[in-house]
Design a protein around this motif. Structure first.
Motif, PDB file in Angstrom:
ATOM      1  N   VAL A 144     -46.622 -44.151 -92.379  1.00  0.00           N
ATOM      2  CA  VAL A 144     -46.491 -45.206 -92.008  1.00  0.00           C
ATOM      3  C   VAL A 144     -44.579 -45.384 -92.679  1.00  0.00           C
ATOM      4  N   LYS A 145     -44.546 -44.751 -93.670  1.00  0.00           N
ATOM      5  CA  LYS A 145     -43.974 -45.309 -93.695  1.00  0.00           C
ATOM      6  C   LYS A 145     -41.740 -44.884 -93.073  1.00  0.00           C
ATOM      7  N   THR A 146     -42.061 -43.012 -92.661  1.00  0.00           N
ATOM      8  CA  THR A 146     -41.238 -42.492 -91.653  1.00  0.00           C
ATOM      9  C   THR A 146     -40.933 -43.536 -90.769  1.00  0.00           C
ATOM     10  N   ARG A 147     -42.504 -44.387 -90.546  1.00  0.00           N
ATOM     11  CA  ARG A 147     -42.228 -44.653 -88.977  1.00  0.00           C
ATOM     12  C   ARG A 147     -41.136 -46.209 -88.849  1.00  0.00           C
ATOM     13  N   VAL A 148     -41.452 -46.909 -89.729  1.00  0.00           N
ATOM     14  CA  VAL A 148     -41.050 -48.314 -90.372  1.00  0.00           C
ATOM     15  C   VAL A 148     -39.999 -47.994 -90.274  1.00  0.00           C
ATOM     16  N   MET A 149     -39.330 -47.186 -91.104  1.00  0.00           N
ATOM     17  CA  MET A 149     -38.114 -46.897 -92.099  1.00  0.00           C
ATOM     18  C   MET A 149     -36.543 -46.745 -90.521  1.00  0.00           C
ATOM     19  N   ASN A 150     -37.574 -45.704 -89.319  1.00  0.00           N
ATOM     20  CA  ASN A 150     -37.052 -45.092 -88.033  1.00  0.00           C
ATOM     21  C   ASN A 150     -37.055 -45.375 -87.213  1.00  0.00           C
ATOM     22  N   MET A 151     -37.341 -47.433 -87.504  1.00  0.00           N
ATOM     23  CA  MET A 151     -37.373 -47.811 -86.004  1.00  0.00           C
ATOM     24  C   MET A 151     -36.324 -48.690 -85.599  1.00  0.00           C
ATOM     25  N   LYS A 152     -35.782 -48.426 -84.469  1.00  0.00           N
ATOM     26  CA  LYS A 152     -34.540 -49.074 -83.776  1.00  0.00           C
ATOM     27  C   LYS A 152     -35.315 -50.246 -82.743  1.00  0.00           C
ATOM     28  N   VAL A 153     -34.595 -51.914 -83.992  1.00  0.00           N
ATOM     29  CA  VAL A 153     -35.004 -52.960 -83.396  1.00  0.00           C
ATOM     30  C   VAL A 153     -34.075 -53.079 -82.284  1.00  0.00           C
ATOM     31  N   GLN A 154     -33.799 -53.350 -81.103  1.00  0.00           N
ATOM     32  CA  GLN A 154     -32.643 -53.982 -80.253  1.00  0.00           C
ATOM     33  C   GLN A 154     -33.035 -55.946 -80.176  1.00  0.00           C
ATOM     34  N   PRO A 155     -31.306 -56.008 -80.367  1.00  0.00           N
ATOM     35  CA  PRO A 155     -31.101 -57.465 -80.119  1.00  0.00           C
ATOM     36  C   PRO A 155     -31.956 -58.056 -78.859  1.00  0.00           C
ATOM     37  N   GLY A 156     -31.986 -59.311 -79.593  1.00  0.00           N
ATOM     38  CA  GLY A 156     -33.045 -60.313 -79.165  1.00  0.00           C
ATOM     39  C   GLY A 156     -34.281 -60.109 -79.292  1.00  0.00           C
ATOM     40  N   ALA A 157     -35.065 -58.734 -79.402  1.00  0.00           N
ATOM     41  CA  ALA A 157     -36.577 -57.851 -79.108  1.00  0.00           C
ATOM     42  C   ALA A 157     -37.118 -58.321 -79.984  1.00  0.00           C
ATOM     43  N   PRO A 158     -38.444 -58.009 -80.060  1.00  0.00           N
ATOM     44  CA  PRO A 158     -39.437 -57.907 -80.971  1.00  0.00           C
ATOM     45  C   PRO A 158     -39.111 -56.474 -81.562  1.00  0.00           C
TER      46      PRO A 158
ATOM     47  N   ASP B 110     -32.398 -38.471 -86.598  1.00  0.00           N
ATOM     48  CA  ASP B 110     -31.527 -37.870 -85.450  1.00  0.00           C
ATOM     49  C   ASP B 110     -31.090 -37.773 -84.736  1.00  0.00           C
ATOM     50  N   GLY B 111     -31.229 -36.071 -84.319  1.00  0.00           N
ATOM     51  CA  GLY B 111     -31.126 -34.699 -84.128  1.00  0.00           C
ATOM     52  C   GLY B 111     -32.843 -34.578 -83.063  1.00  0.00           C
ATOM     53  N   ARG B 112     -33.518 -35.283 -83.153  1.00  0.00           N
ATOM     54  CA  ARG B 112     -34.912 -35.932 -82.256  1.00  0.00           C
ATOM     55  C   ARG B 112     -34.501 -36.886 -81.037  1.00  0.00           C
ATOM     56  N   LEU B 113     -33.168 -37.549 -80.951  1.00  0.00           N
ATOM     57  CA  LEU B 113     -33.306 -38.851 -79.820  1.00  0.00           C
ATOM     58  C   LEU B 113     -32.092 -38.045 -79.240  1.00  0.00           C
ATOM     59  N   PRO B 114     -32.165 -38.320 -77.835  1.00  0.00           N
ATOM     60  CA  PRO B 114     -30.709 -38.040 -76.960  1.00  0.00           C
ATOM     61  C   PRO B 114     -29.339 -38.421 -77.154  1.00  0.00           C
ATOM     62  N   ALA B 115     -28.929 -37.519 -76.432  1.00  0.00           N
ATOM     63  CA  ALA B 115     -27.572 -37.822 -77.575  1.00  0.00           C
ATOM     64  C   ALA B 115     -26.965 -39.407 -77.060  1.00  0.00           C
ATOM     65  N   ALA B 116     -27.196 -40.241 -76.112  1.00  0.00           N
ATOM     66  CA  ALA B 116     -26.577 -40.942 -76.265  1.00  0.00           C
ATOM     67  C   ALA B 116     -27.855 -41.860 -77.650  1.00  0.00           C
ATOM     68  N   GLU B 117     -28.547 -41.862 -78.148  1.00  0.00           N
ATOM     69  CA  GLU B 117     -29.409 -42.824 -78.535  1.00  0.00           C
ATOM     70  C   GLU B 117     -29.232 -42.527 -80.480  1.00  0.00           C
ATOM     71  N   ARG B 118     -28.698 -40.877 -80.480  1.00  0.00           N
ATOM     72  CA  ARG B 118     -27.589 -40.537 -81.893  1.00  0.00           C
ATOM     73  C   ARG B 118     -27.329 -41.601 -81.970  1.00  0.00           C
ATOM     74  N   ARG B 119     -27.701 -41.417 -83.507  1.00  0.00           N
ATOM     75  CA  ARG B 119     -26.285 -42.852 -85.258  1.00  0.00           C
ATOM     76  C   ARG B 119     -25.289 -41.693 -84.860  1.00  0.00           C
ATOM     77  N   ASN B 120     -25.653 -41.201 -85.777  1.00  0.00           N
ATOM     78  CA  ASN B 120     -24.448 -39.827 -86.088  1.00  0.00           C
ATOM     79  C   ASN B 120     -23.704 -40.527 -87.040  1.00  0.00           C
ATOM     80  N   TYR B 121     -24.722 -40.703 -88.177  1.00  0.00           N
ATOM     81  CA  TYR B 121     -24.418 -40.936 -89.285  1.00  0.00           C
ATOM     82  C   TYR B 121     -23.346 -39.330 -90.009  1.00  0.00           C
ATOM     83  N   ARG B 122     -21.843 -40.161 -90.675  1.00  0.00           N
ATOM     84  CA  ARG B 122     -21.536 -38.248 -91.335  1.00  0.00           C
ATOM     85  C   ARG B 122     -21.817 -37.695 -92.501  1.00  0.00           C
ATOM     86  N   SER B 123     -22.714 -39.309 -92.878  1.00  0.00           N
ATOM     87  CA  SER B 123     -23.103 -38.904 -94.251  1.00  0.00           C
ATOM     88  C   SER B 123     -24.350 -40.042 -95.338  1.00  0.00           C
ATOM     89  N   VAL B 124     -24.496 -40.304 -96.274  1.00  0.00           N
ATOM     90  CA  VAL B 124     -25.494 -40.467 -96.220  1.00  0.00           C
ATOM     91  C   VAL B 124     -24.509 -42.454 -97.148  1.00  0.00           C
TER      92      VAL B 124
END
Length: 319
Positions: free
Chosen positions: A249-263, A155-169
């Motif tokens: 590969v696992k890290t990239r697949v788990m971290n990918m963002k899927v936008q609504p309506g987009a592949p 999360d910390g590598r993303l721009p502030a507006a795009e972070r998920r900001n999870y508080r805990s697991v």
């Protein structure tokens, strides 16, 4: 099936996971370097003439990727010392669920096969088989915590507006299930299972095999800290080398963002691996390998040294 092996493995794994969490965080950030950005409109090309010997600086040369020390410095500057603990609650849950299951099940399978074989030491291929089974089961039940851990670390590598900001697991798992569906908690599960089978089999089997080889030379009196450190460091090196491509590969697949309506950026593990190699080269599958070894070595040493101490404490208990 006794619970003792599960408790011993879980306690040792939580200690090892927490103590090496900052190194794992750096590894994840490095594995995500160079991912293709979302498609954008191609830039306008201007026909500009330059005098002989004059060119655009760095034209055609990709920027140099920062190494583990530079990535660590980036985290410190941007997020402060607390940034190195991003996702640590997910690490605790992951180790408590995945590692306790895989290590406890490996111990149970190994003891059962030893009894069936007359009490002698198992050959290496039987230890590997036990590790494959145990790692697969552990990864299946621990995948939600793994997804949450990767996202919290990234999360910390993303721009502030795009972070998920999870508080805990717990917050991460709840939001993922609510926003993306419960099935998304097992996103990349095939990769998690494959990686866990490789790591568990190579790590536990190598440790047992190396320890037995050392004790065969030194005798029972050699069953001390030096033997445990040597055997565990060997196991860490083998596990890191065997699992790194699957881990990227696992890290990239788990971290990918899927936008609504987009592949989705990746259609699956194979698609991710192909796109990564095509755009970044085959060595991209070993991104973060130095921090992987740097983390896997200490993690494995702390894991097995702690495990041996926990076994000594619990040796007179039977449960």
């Amino acid at each position: 099936m006794g619970l003792k092996g599960f408790v011993e493995g879980g306690a040792a794994s939580v200690v090892a996971g927490c103590s090496t969490h900052p190194l794992d965080l750096i590894k994840v950030r490095m594995q995500l370097q160079g991912e293709a950005a979302p498609a954008a409109a191609p830039p306008m090309r201007l026909a500009l003439a330059f005098p002989p010997g004059v060119s655009l600086q760095g034209q055609g040369q990709p920027p140099r990727k920062p190494g583990p020390v530079a990535v660590g410095a980036q985290i410190l500057r941007a997020e402060g010392p607390a940034g190195f603990l991003s996702g640590v609650s997910a690490t605790v849950l992951r180790q408590a669920v995945y590692s306790s299951t895989s290590m406890g099940l490996y111990d149970a399978i190994k003891k059962r096969w030893e009894r069936d074989g007359g009490g002698g030491a198992l050959p290496l291929h039987r230890k590997i088989a036990a590790g494959l089974v145990a790692g697969g089961v552990g990864a299946t039940v621990g995948n939600p915590a793994d997804v949450a851990m990767v996202r919290m670390q990234a999360d910390g590598r993303l721009p502030a507006a795009e972070r998920r900001n999870y508080r805990s697991v717990a917050h991460a798992i709840g939001r993922i299930a609510r926003d993306e569906g419960v099935r998304s908690l097992w996103r990349g599960s095939s990769l998690t299972v494959n990686r866990a089978m490789i790591v568990t089999a190579s790590q536990l089997a190598t440790y047992d095999q190396a320890k037995e080889a050392i004790l065969a030379r030194r005798g029972p009196a050699g069953d001390g800290l030096a033997t445990h450190v040597a055997a565990s460091f060997t196991a860490g090196l083998v596990a890191a080398a065997a699992s790194s491509p699957v881990d990227v590969v696992k890290t990239r697949v788990m971290n990918m963002k899927v936008q609504p309506g987009a592949p989705p950026p990746y259609a699956g593990a194979l698609d991710c691996a192909i796109k990564t190699v095509r755009s970044e080269g085959a060595l991209a599958l070993y991104k973060g390998f130095i921090p992987t070894i740097t983390r896997q070595g200490p993690f494995t040493v702390v894991l097995f040294v702690t495990l041996e101490q926990v076994r000594k404490v619990l040796k007179d208990f039977d449960f």
